[in-house]
Write a protein that holds these residues in place. Structure first.
Motif: not given
Length: 134
Positions: A1-8, A10-14, A30-36
């Protein structure tokens, strides 16, 4: 679930996912998540720095974090935040890389066995060509 959520994400540009390889072997990420939020377009959260135990102590975490900071700067994100388990190897790494402690929150995260752990929050201001503080 973690990697599927991560993939989504990334695909969504989030979020941006950076990976480290030794040869053909994936050894870290490592991941970088911009503030929406419109009033927080200058900041991002660092999430899930992961390095295989067998690959630790080789500079992989440091390399991933430096690459993440460059990616944040390219995206105009010059204020980064993160949290990590208090007293962990990651806690020590962030301090070595110049992150500033905000403080710990007790019982913030649960281990797989449901044991609660304190997490420490950090921030880092990056240099940015647009004149942001350093």
């Amino acid at each position: 679930t973690f990697w599927r959520d991560t993939e989504a994400g990334v695909a969504g540009g989030e979020r941006v996912l950076l990976a480290a390889y030794v040869g053909a072997d994936l050894v870290g990420a490592v991941q970088l998540a911009g503030s929406p939020k419109a009033n927080q377009a200058h900041r991002a959260d660092v999430q899930k720095l992961l390095v295989l135990r067998a690959a630790r102590g080789q500079g992989i975490g440091t390399a991933l974090m430096r690459a993440l900071e460059r990616e944040a700067q390219r995206a105009g994100r010059w204020l980064l935040t993160l949290d990590t388990r208090t007293g962990s190897a990651a806690d020590r790494l962030y301090r070595q890389l110049g992150w500033t402690e905000v403080g710990p929150i007790p019982d913030y995260a649960a281990d797989p066995d449901r044991t609660l752990a304190s997490c420490t929050f950090f921030y880092k201001r990056l240099q940015f060509a647009g004149g942001a503080p350093t």
